[in-house]
Design a protein around this motif. Structure first.
Motif, PDB file in Angstrom:
ATOM      1  N   UNK A 404       0.841  -1.199   0.000  1.00 18.95           N
ATOM      2  CA  UNK A 404       0.000   0.000   0.000  1.00 18.95           C
ATOM      3  C   UNK A 404       0.877   1.249   0.000  1.00 18.95           C
ATOM      4  N   UNK A 405       1.925   1.239   0.804  1.00 18.31           N
ATOM      5  CA  UNK A 405       2.854   2.375   0.820  1.00 18.31           C
ATOM      6  C   UNK A 405       3.475   2.587  -0.554  1.00 18.31           C
ATOM      7  N   UNK A 406       3.843   1.494  -1.229  1.00 20.12           N
ATOM      8  CA  UNK A 406       4.442   1.598  -2.562  1.00 20.12           C
ATOM      9  C   UNK A 406       3.455   2.172  -3.578  1.00 20.12           C
ATOM     10  N   UNK A 407       2.212   1.733  -3.500  1.00 21.64           N
ATOM     11  CA  UNK A 407       1.175   2.260  -4.388  1.00 21.64           C
ATOM     12  C   UNK A 407       1.000   3.763  -4.170  1.00 21.64           C
ATOM     13  N   UNK A 408       0.907   4.143  -2.878  1.00 20.76           N
ATOM     14  CA  UNK A 408       0.710   5.556  -2.551  1.00 20.76           C
ATOM     15  C   UNK A 408       1.886   6.412  -3.034  1.00 20.76           C
TER      16      UNK A 408
END
Length: 415
Positions: A404-408
């Motif tokens: 999720x952090x990578x997507x954001x």
């Protein structure tokens, strides 16, 4: 501050009702305490026929509450004191009778009165015979509770104590405790909180089944655990999440909208529907069958020889189909490989027009299919100018939060 310190400020009332699944509730107390929660137990009269209050007192470290009119509890107003104390009321197992009583506002025992008196969120984990679960009156009562804001933990399917097979089994204590922990993380997580706020996310998860005849099918070993963990993490990050799930035995994460499918064609149809209704991020974790039987037999195929020839035709490529749409969402793909991970992952990233791909080595026995852990390497499309990110072996929910952090981060580069 770690999650044990955070959860130590949270109070959970575990309400146990009559049913053989009450034995799981003893384990659930332990699992909740492992996460750092304070637990008090409320038992109905029926629950005490299956397991003793002394068991729960020993496991929780607190007195067990069994009576509505208890002169020793806050001057006889124990239900009010409990209602104010709770940050969450969890009814597990929730019997058919308890569900009906709460749905219709009865208040003649401790649990039903507590249900009406608390301002805390209420979760119920139904456990009952498969036919009782399917009964129209039960489903109607569940609809009432859902409309009132109660979170229903979907029961598992399988063999039951009565000998029947079907929906109605209480999920395993570890699964329920993890969902409770994830719920509180939604507002406590300091890394992914709000990262996907306002985003609409569609996630495919699990295997597909491609029918051969009415009783046989082609499938694979995917359990859906990674996709379900991602659904949980995306919701915790503030997203509106639709989970398109193949045939798996997993409970729906809190706050997530679930659509069950069977075949690749079913999954594509639901994916297109999610795109049409609004989708900002599409995450394809499902292990979709590459081929299906061209001519599905209408009757069971009999064993008449040493060989059986099946004509297979290619299934639609769900990820590529979504990526080609005019209103294309941010596309996240997954690659489960056994060799040449980086080459295959980057090839898929380009060929399917993805924004990001997470690749894992399913030849490893300690991660991947059926495992609670995973390890991945994440690659991004060139336009993001982001280096590959290695995620070392960790529980799948932890991996999901990192994804999720990578997507954001990728979305922020395009803002």
């Amino acid at each position: 501050m770690n999650y044990l310190e955070i959860n130590s400020s949270k109070n959970i009332i575990l309400a146990v009702t009559g049913g053989i699944a009450a034995y799981k509730s003893a384990i659930l107390v332990r699992r909740l305490k492992d996460y750092g929660f304070h637990v008090r137990v409320v038992m109905t009269q029926g629950a005490q026929a299956f397991i003793t209050p002394l068991t729960f007192q020993a496991l929780s470290g607190n007195s067990v509450h069994t009576a509505l009119l208890d002169s020793d509890a806050e001057a006889g107003m124990g239900h009010i004191e409990l209602a104010r104390w709770a940050d969450l009321v969890l009814v597990a197992p929730a019997s058919c009778n308890t569900i009906a009583r709460c749905a219709h506002g009865l208040a003649d025992d401790l649990l039903s009165t507590l249900y009406l008196a608390t301002k805390a969120p209420v979760w119920i984990a139904p456990a009952m015979n498969q036919q009782m679960w399917a009964a129209k009156s039960t489903q109607r009562n569940l609809s009432i509770l859902k409309a009132d804001g109660v979170h229903i933990i979907t029961p598992d399917s399988g063999a039951q104590a009565c000998g029947d097979v079907g929906l109605g089994r209480m999920p395993e204590p570890e699964v329920i405790a993890e969902q409770v922990h994830a719920y509180f993380q939604q507002t406590q997580n300091t890394t992914s909180l709000g990262m996907l706020a306002g985003k609409r996310v569609a996630i495919t998860a699990g295997p597909t089944r491609e029918a051969i005849d009415p009783v046989r099918y082609i499938s694979n070993q995917s359990t859906g655990k990674m996709g379900f963990a991602l659904a949980e993490a995306c919701y915790a990050a503030g997203a509106e999440v639709t989970l398109i799930a193949g045939p798996v035995c997993l409970s729906t994460p809190y706050g997530v909208k679930r659509k069950n499918v069977v075949s690749a064609a079913d999954m594509l149809a639901q994916s297109m529907d999610a795109l049409e209704t609004g989708c900002d991020i599409f995450i394809a974790t499902a292990a979709v069958a590459d081929y299906r039987v061209d001519d599905i037999a209408t009757q069971k195929i009999k064993k008449i020889g040493d060989t059986l020839d099946l004509e297979l035709v290619k299934n639609p490529d769900i990820v590529a189909t979504i990526a080609e749409q005019a209103q294309r969402p941010f596309m996240v793909g997954f690659a489960a490989e056994t060799q040449h991970l980086e080459d295959y992952a980057n090839g898929k990233l380009v060929n399917k027009k993805l924004d990001m791909i997470a690749c894992n080595d399913v030849s490893r026995k300690d991660i991947g299919f059926a495992s609670d852990d995973n390890a991945m390497v994440v690659f991004f499309a060139k336009k993001y100018a982001m280096p590959a990110r290695t995620l070392e072996k960790a529980p799948k929910l932890e991996i999901a939060h990192a994804l999720v952090e990578s997507i954001a981060q990728a979305l922020q580069t395009q803002a």
